[in-house]
Motif scaffolding. Structure first.
Motif, PDB file in Angstrom:
ATOM      1  N   ALA A  46       0.832  -1.207   0.000  1.00 40.22           N
ATOM      2  CA  ALA A  46       0.000   0.000   0.000  1.00 40.22           C
ATOM      3  C   ALA A  46       0.867   1.257   0.000  1.00 40.22           C
ATOM      4  N   LEU A  47       1.934   1.245   0.773  1.00 45.11           N
ATOM      5  CA  LEU A  47       2.825   2.403   0.818  1.00 45.11           C
ATOM      6  C   LEU A  47       3.577   2.569  -0.499  1.00 45.11           C
ATOM      7  N   ASP A  48       4.078   1.469  -1.033  1.00 48.60           N
ATOM      8  CA  ASP A  48       4.850   1.516  -2.277  1.00 48.60           C
ATOM      9  C   ASP A  48       4.017   2.027  -3.447  1.00 48.60           C
ATOM     10  N   THR A  49       2.715   1.695  -3.459  1.00 48.02           N
ATOM     11  CA  THR A  49       1.842   2.101  -4.561  1.00 48.02           C
ATOM     12  C   THR A  49       1.082   3.383  -4.256  1.00 48.02           C
ATOM     13  N   ASP A  50       1.359   3.984  -3.118  1.00 49.52           N
ATOM     14  CA  ASP A  50       0.648   5.193  -2.689  1.00 49.52           C
ATOM     15  C   ASP A  50      -0.855   4.957  -2.666  1.00 49.52           C
ATOM     16  N   LEU A 142       9.871  -3.060   6.537  1.00 49.21           N
ATOM     17  CA  LEU A 142       8.861  -2.022   6.722  1.00 49.21           C
ATOM     18  C   LEU A 142       9.525  -0.683   7.015  1.00 49.21           C
ATOM     19  N   GLN A 143      10.504  -0.689   7.898  1.00 49.26           N
ATOM     20  CA  GLN A 143      11.220   0.543   8.218  1.00 49.26           C
ATOM     21  C   GLN A 143      11.878   1.131   6.968  1.00 49.26           C
ATOM     22  N   THR A 144      12.482   0.280   6.170  1.00 50.32           N
ATOM     23  CA  THR A 144      13.133   0.739   4.942  1.00 50.32           C
ATOM     24  C   THR A 144      12.126   1.352   3.984  1.00 50.32           C
ATOM     25  N   THR A 145      10.968   0.714   3.845  1.00 54.05           N
ATOM     26  CA  THR A 145       9.922   1.246   2.968  1.00 54.05           C
ATOM     27  C   THR A 145       9.490   2.632   3.424  1.00 54.05           C
ATOM     28  N   LEU A 146       9.251   2.785   4.724  1.00 51.50           N
ATOM     29  CA  LEU A 146       8.831   4.086   5.240  1.00 51.50           C
ATOM     30  C   LEU A 146       9.912   5.142   5.016  1.00 51.50           C
ATOM     31  N   ARG A 147      11.154   4.782   5.232  1.00 56.33           N
ATOM     32  CA  ARG A 147      12.241   5.758   5.051  1.00 56.33           C
ATOM     33  C   ARG A 147      12.406   6.160   3.593  1.00 56.33           C
ATOM     34  N   TYR A 150       9.237   8.259   2.487  1.00 59.27           N
ATOM     35  CA  TYR A 150       9.020   9.551   3.141  1.00 59.27           C
ATOM     36  C   TYR A 150      10.319  10.051   3.777  1.00 59.27           C
ATOM     37  N   PRO A 151      11.273  10.487   2.966  1.00 60.97           N
ATOM     38  CA  PRO A 151      12.542  10.981   3.506  1.00 60.97           C
ATOM     39  C   PRO A 151      12.309  12.149   4.475  1.00 60.97           C
ATOM     40  N   GLY A 152      12.999  12.109   5.580  1.00 60.94           N
ATOM     41  CA  GLY A 152      12.871  13.168   6.572  1.00 60.94           C
ATOM     42  C   GLY A 152      11.752  12.951   7.575  1.00 60.94           C
ATOM     43  N   HIS A 153      10.921  11.940   7.348  1.00 62.85           N
ATOM     44  CA  HIS A 153       9.819  11.645   8.277  1.00 62.85           C
ATOM     45  C   HIS A 153      10.400  11.081   9.572  1.00 62.85           C
ATOM     46  N   ASP A 154      10.013  11.668  10.695  1.00 62.60           N
ATOM     47  CA  ASP A 154      10.537  11.265  12.006  1.00 62.60           C
ATOM     48  C   ASP A 154       9.595  10.228  12.608  1.00 62.60           C
ATOM     49  N   PHE A 155      10.018   8.976  12.597  1.00 62.99           N
ATOM     50  CA  PHE A 155       9.134   7.908  13.073  1.00 62.99           C
ATOM     51  C   PHE A 155       9.929   6.804  13.755  1.00 62.99           C
TER      52      PHE A 155
END
Length: 208
Positions: A46-50, A142-147, A150-155
């Motif tokens: 879902a994240l990869d395909t927006d 999952l962490q890699t996908t989020l990073r 969304y570069p710069g996202h603090d999570f």
């Protein structure tokens, strides 16, 4: 004591986590993965395909228990969005008829997700692996996908299980695992266990 995060957002798999996050934080704003039964690989998809290509006509089926619907492409099981006719069982015809309204809702929540990841806020994501099938490598992906998305996202990611998994020493910084017991007969989970867990969040592991 102030929470070490600005927002806490669930990443699905069990309704228990949605209920408890809202109870503990007081956050009532709905997020995309709330109340969804979804395997971790499909969260990443879902994240990869927006969030594109959800709920396509002809690509829905009933869940094995007949109580919900599943998007065959997105791997998402919906138990709260589709409703049977009064006095009847849910049918695929019901699901297809209600698709436009549910799709509109998910598109709205996808937009809210995009706003979330653009905020200058520290977000704690909670993934409840209620079935105990995920691995440290899965959480690292999952962490890699989020990073990457969304570069710069603090999570940070809090990974919840019923029992301790193998390979905890392989978890990357920014991901922490904790155990929460199953409370028989109460899908909402054990309030005391959740309270104690949130009161002792491993901040040094989550935000090293």
């Amino acid at each position: 004591m102030a929470a070490p995060f600005d927002l806490c957002v669930g990443l699905g798999q069990h309704c228990e986590s949605t209920y408890q996050i809202r109870r503990i934080t007081g956050q009532e704003t709905a997020q995309f993965f709330d109340w969804l039964e979804i395997d971790l690989v499909f969260v990443r998809q879902a994240l990869d395909t927006d969030f594109r290509g959800l709920l396509k006509p002809g690509r829905m089926a009933l869940t094995t228990d007949g109580q919900g619907a599943i998007d065959l492409d997105a791997g998402i099981e919906f138990y709260h969005e589709f409703h049977a006719q009064p006095g009847a069982e849910l049918t695929l015809a019901d699901v297809e008829e209600q698709l436009p309204a549910v799709r509109e809702k998910l598109e709205f929540l996808a937009g809210r997700w995009r706003e979330l990841v653009a905020l200058p806020a520290r977000v704690l994501y909670v993934r409840q692996d209620a079935n105990g099938v995920e691995t440290a490598a899965d959480l690292e992906r999952l962490q890699t996908t989020l990073r990457e998305r969304y570069p710069g996202h603090d999570f940070a990611i809090l990974w919840l299980r019923r029992t301790a998994p193998e390979g905890l020493d392989k978890l990357p910084p920014g991901v922490a695992c904790r155990e929460l017991p199953l409370l028989e007969g109460r899908w909402q989970g054990d309030d005391q266990a959740w309270d104690e867990m949130f009161a002792a969040l491993p901040v040094d592991e989550l935000w090293p």
